[in-house]
Design a protein around this motif. Sequence first.
Motif, PDB file in Angstrom:
ATOM      1  N   ILE A  51       0.847  -1.186   0.000  1.00 14.59           N
ATOM      2  CA  ILE A  51       0.000   0.000   0.000  1.00 14.59           C
ATOM      3  C   ILE A  51       0.887   1.241   0.000  1.00 14.59           C
ATOM      4  CG2 ILE A  51      -1.787   1.260   1.266  1.00 14.59           C
ATOM      5  CD1 ILE A  51      -2.527  -1.439   2.594  1.00 14.59           C
ATOM      6  N   VAL A  52       0.636   2.154  -0.921  1.00 10.53           N
ATOM      7  CA  VAL A  52       1.395   3.397  -0.986  1.00 10.53           C
ATOM      8  C   VAL A  52       0.446   4.545  -0.658  1.00 10.53           C
ATOM      9  CG1 VAL A  52       2.796   4.923  -2.410  1.00 10.53           C
ATOM     10  CG2 VAL A  52       2.939   2.441  -2.723  1.00 10.53           C
ATOM     11  N   GLY A  53       0.682   5.205   0.467  1.00 16.37           N
ATOM     12  CA  GLY A  53      -0.179   6.312   0.852  1.00 16.37           C
ATOM     13  C   GLY A  53      -0.465   6.307   2.330  1.00 16.37           C
ATOM     14  N   GLY A  54      -0.959   7.433   2.804  1.00 20.76           N
ATOM     15  CA  GLY A  54      -1.271   7.577   4.218  1.00 20.76           C
ATOM     16  C   GLY A  54      -2.726   7.305   4.525  1.00 20.76           C
ATOM     17  N   GLN A  55      -3.127   7.686   5.719  1.00 26.55           N
ATOM     18  CA  GLN A  55      -4.474   7.413   6.212  1.00 26.55           C
ATOM     19  C   GLN A  55      -5.542   8.128   5.393  1.00 26.55           C
ATOM     20  OE1 GLN A  55      -5.288   5.273   8.318  1.00 26.55           O
ATOM     21  NE2 GLN A  55      -7.158   5.822   9.434  1.00 26.55           N
ATOM     22  N   ASP A  56      -5.205   9.266   4.809  1.00 33.13           N
ATOM     23  CA  ASP A  56      -6.194  10.011   4.037  1.00 33.13           C
ATOM     24  C   ASP A  56      -6.369   9.472   2.632  1.00 33.13           C
ATOM     25  OD1 ASP A  56      -3.611  10.796   3.418  1.00 33.13           O
ATOM     26  OD2 ASP A  56      -4.185  12.844   2.877  1.00 33.13           O
ATOM     27  N   VAL A  57      -5.495   8.556   2.210  1.00 30.84           N
ATOM     28  CA  VAL A  57      -5.584   7.962   0.875  1.00 30.84           C
ATOM     29  C   VAL A  57      -6.139   6.543   0.952  1.00 30.84           C
ATOM     30  CG1 VAL A  57      -4.297   7.309  -1.195  1.00 30.84           C
ATOM     31  CG2 VAL A  57      -3.658   9.372   0.060  1.00 30.84           C
ATOM     32  N   GLU A 128       2.533  11.237   5.469  1.00 30.46           N
ATOM     33  CA  GLU A 128       1.725  12.105   6.305  1.00 30.46           C
ATOM     34  C   GLU A 128       0.517  12.577   5.499  1.00 30.46           C
ATOM     35  OE1 GLU A 128       4.141  15.388   7.484  1.00 30.46           O
ATOM     36  OE2 GLU A 128       4.352  16.187   5.473  1.00 30.46           O
ATOM     37  N   ASP A 129      -0.548  12.908   6.190  1.00 26.09           N
ATOM     38  CA  ASP A 129      -1.775  13.339   5.523  1.00 26.09           C
ATOM     39  C   ASP A 129      -1.581  14.695   4.851  1.00 26.09           C
ATOM     40  OD1 ASP A 129      -2.886  11.068   6.506  1.00 26.09           O
ATOM     41  OD2 ASP A 129      -4.174  12.032   7.994  1.00 26.09           O
ATOM     42  N   GLY A 130      -2.464  14.965   3.874  1.00 30.36           N
ATOM     43  CA  GLY A 130      -2.448  16.273   3.226  1.00 30.36           C
ATOM     44  C   GLY A 130      -1.748  16.263   1.890  1.00 30.36           C
ATOM     45  N   VAL A 131      -1.621  17.455   1.311  1.00 30.96           N
ATOM     46  CA  VAL A 131      -0.983  17.614   0.008  1.00 30.96           C
ATOM     47  C   VAL A 131       0.496  17.240   0.116  1.00 30.96           C
ATOM     48  CG1 VAL A 131      -0.396  19.250  -1.816  1.00 30.96           C
ATOM     49  CG2 VAL A 131      -2.600  19.420  -0.646  1.00 30.96           C
ATOM     50  N   CYS A 285       6.232   1.022  22.371  1.00 29.40           N
ATOM     51  CA  CYS A 285       4.892   1.588  22.257  1.00 29.40           C
ATOM     52  C   CYS A 285       4.979   2.819  21.358  1.00 29.40           C
ATOM     53  CB  CYS A 285       4.361   1.986  23.639  1.00 29.40           C
ATOM     54  SG  CYS A 285       4.060   0.599  24.737  1.00 29.40           S
ATOM     55  N   TRP A 286       4.083   2.931  20.401  1.00 31.01           N
ATOM     56  CA  TRP A 286       4.022   4.069  19.483  1.00 31.01           C
ATOM     57  C   TRP A 286       5.265   4.172  18.604  1.00 31.01           C
ATOM     58  CZ3 TRP A 286      -0.720   6.224  19.555  1.00 31.01           C
ATOM     59  CH2 TRP A 286      -1.488   6.059  20.709  1.00 31.01           C
ATOM     60  N   GLY A 287       6.058   3.128  18.534  1.00 33.19           N
ATOM     61  CA  GLY A 287       7.320   3.199  17.785  1.00 33.19           C
ATOM     62  C   GLY A 287       7.149   3.344  16.293  1.00 33.19           C
ATOM     63  N   ALA A 288       6.015   2.907  15.739  1.00 31.48           N
ATOM     64  CA  ALA A 288       5.788   3.007  14.294  1.00 31.48           C
ATOM     65  C   ALA A 288       4.619   3.944  13.989  1.00 31.48           C
ATOM     66  CB  ALA A 288       5.526   1.617  13.708  1.00 31.48           C
ATOM     67  N   ARG A 289       4.380   4.900  14.857  1.00 30.98           N
ATOM     68  CA  ARG A 289       3.240   5.797  14.674  1.00 30.98           C
ATOM     69  C   ARG A 289       3.443   6.675  13.437  1.00 30.98           C
ATOM     70  NH1 ARG A 289       4.406  10.202  19.551  1.00 30.98           N
ATOM     71  NH2 ARG A 289       5.737  11.574  18.312  1.00 30.98           N
ATOM     72  N   TYR A 290       2.380   6.943  12.708  1.00 35.19           N
ATOM     73  CA  TYR A 290       2.445   7.908  11.607  1.00 35.19           C
ATOM     74  C   TYR A 290       1.095   8.562  11.354  1.00 35.19           C
ATOM     75  CZ  TYR A 290       0.097   4.686   8.386  1.00 35.19           C
ATOM     76  OH  TYR A 290      -0.823   3.872   7.780  1.00 35.19           O
ATOM     77  N   ILE A 291      -0.006   7.911  11.740  1.00 35.02           N
ATOM     78  CA  ILE A 291      -1.341   8.453  11.483  1.00 35.02           C
ATOM     79  C   ILE A 291      -1.565   9.684  12.357  1.00 35.02           C
ATOM     80  CG2 ILE A 291      -3.821   7.973  11.613  1.00 35.02           C
ATOM     81  CD1 ILE A 291      -3.186   5.062  11.004  1.00 35.02           C
ATOM     82  N   ASN A 292      -1.873  10.807  11.703  1.00 38.14           N
ATOM     83  CA  ASN A 292      -2.094  12.104  12.358  1.00 38.14           C
ATOM     84  C   ASN A 292      -0.813  12.704  12.915  1.00 38.14           C
ATOM     85  OD1 ASN A 292      -4.907  11.990  11.839  1.00 38.14           O
ATOM     86  ND2 ASN A 292      -5.225  10.767  13.693  1.00 38.14           N
ATOM     87  N   TYR A 293       0.348  12.272  12.407  1.00 38.62           N
ATOM     88  CA  TYR A 293       1.618  12.870  12.805  1.00 38.62           C
ATOM     89  C   TYR A 293       2.325  13.410  11.564  1.00 38.62           C
ATOM     90  CZ  TYR A 293       1.104  10.458  17.288  1.00 38.62           C
ATOM     91  OH  TYR A 293       0.643  10.010  18.510  1.00 38.62           O
ATOM     92  N   ARG A 294       3.114  14.488  11.751  1.00 38.12           N
ATOM     93  CA  ARG A 294       3.958  15.003  10.691  1.00 38.12           C
ATOM     94  C   ARG A 294       5.227  14.152  10.601  1.00 38.12           C
ATOM     95  NH1 ARG A 294       0.502  17.336   7.964  1.00 38.12           N
ATOM     96  NH2 ARG A 294       2.183  18.289   6.751  1.00 38.12           N
ATOM     97  N   VAL A 295       5.970  14.311   9.521  1.00 37.20           N
ATOM     98  CA  VAL A 295       7.182  13.511   9.329  1.00 37.20           C
ATOM     99  C   VAL A 295       8.132  13.669  10.505  1.00 37.20           C
ATOM    100  CG1 VAL A 295       9.269  13.264   7.928  1.00 37.20           C
ATOM    101  CG2 VAL A 295       7.058  13.499   6.807  1.00 37.20           C
ATOM    102  N   GLU A 296       8.375  14.907  10.932  1.00 37.76           N
ATOM    103  CA  GLU A 296       9.336  15.151  12.007  1.00 37.76           C
ATOM    104  C   GLU A 296       8.848  14.645  13.358  1.00 37.76           C
ATOM    105  OE1 GLU A 296       6.863  18.887  11.311  1.00 37.76           O
ATOM    106  OE2 GLU A 296       7.950  17.410  10.078  1.00 37.76           O
ATOM    107  N   GLU A 297       7.585  14.277  13.472  1.00 42.44           N
ATOM    108  CA  GLU A 297       7.030  13.750  14.723  1.00 42.44           C
ATOM    109  C   GLU A 297       6.989  12.226  14.744  1.00 42.44           C
ATOM    110  OE1 GLU A 297       3.919  17.520  15.216  1.00 42.44           O
ATOM    111  OE2 GLU A 297       3.215  15.567  14.526  1.00 42.44           O
ATOM    112  N   SER A 298       7.438  11.599  13.665  1.00 41.69           N
ATOM    113  CA  SER A 298       7.304  10.146  13.517  1.00 41.69           C
ATOM    114  C   SER A 298       8.646   9.501  13.215  1.00 41.69           C
ATOM    115  CB  SER A 298       6.305   9.841  12.394  1.00 41.69           C
ATOM    116  OG  SER A 298       6.398   8.501  11.967  1.00 41.69           O
ATOM    117  N   MET A 299       9.047   8.544  14.041  1.00 44.23           N
ATOM    118  CA  MET A 299      10.254   7.767  13.768  1.00 44.23           C
ATOM    119  C   MET A 299      10.138   7.048  12.433  1.00 44.23           C
ATOM    120  SD  MET A 299      12.726   7.335  16.347  1.00 44.23           S
ATOM    121  CE  MET A 299      13.061   5.587  16.527  1.00 44.23           C
TER     122      MET A 299
END
Length: 311
Positions: A51-57, A128-131, A285-299
């Motif tokens: 799958i290529v894309g984030g939560q909004d796709v 990350e979500d958005g444009v 815990c939360w080590g692979a988080r990305y949904i609703n986070y910006r790139v710099e906020e996500s490992m």
Amino acid sequence: HSLDINYALLDISDSEYSDILSEGRTWQNCLRILDRFCDNYPKYIGGSLFIVGGQDVIPSPVVSNPHWLKDIIENQEKHYREKDLEVDLLYSYRSENIRFVRDIELDYEFLFNSNHSCRFAVGRLPMEDGVVSEKRRNEILSYFERAINLFAPTDTKPVGIDIKNHLVTAAESLNVVSHIMTNGMPLTPIKEEPGLVEGNIFLSPALILTESDNVEETIKCSNGGELYVDALRKAEMLTFVSHGASAAEDNGCYGEDKRKENLYTAFIPELFQLCPAKIVGSVCCWGARYINYRVEESMLLTAMAKGVLIF
């Protein structure tokens, strides 16, 4: 030898699936699109789904966490998100194989104890979500170029990911677990230092974070010092067996003091620029988080942008 890959590109925005998407871009409808694709092209069943894309796709399926202990944490609002889990694995099954007992409480017995076979091994290149900015677009293109180059035959390198140095950092309370998990894996040889390095595993060095943009200097003035910098520069794989958090500003991995009373920063996403790692194992815990986070906020998102291929 090079690797021949037979693949199909499934674009969910294709007009062929407009009747399904007109009902909403939900994970259930994305799964229905996949069902139709498999009915029309059954030869792809049994392979891999990337799958290529984030939560909004392509939304991740959301189910209730079967291990959530409501009687313990129901009054702790900061933990409320742990009640639910995002699980791309459900894209491996057909729609009719997935049932819910109530709301988003998945019927695990029906799914796993019945004769419902997985269609695919499922992975995702998240965003990350958005444009998508030009910078992010270039990072995505770079990811695919790096992946393709792994299988380009040369006289100087083997095909695929060659792992000789594997750097593991562990919280002290999880040290035994980290040794069990990495048993038989190639670990980076590191000089033994009681309380810091045991059996080639770093006991989550405490980073002293400064205002400096030079992350190497940040590490050198921490208790890991040059030893940690040298290990990072060699690591083709990183594994973290430590703690994580959900707050956007807490974007790293965390160790603990001897009495396990206070957490300290053991790794930050900026450190990916120091090492050539292609694989990351995150047991946090939360080590692979990305949904609703910006790139710099996500490992995870930072790692994929900086050179990592598998997380």
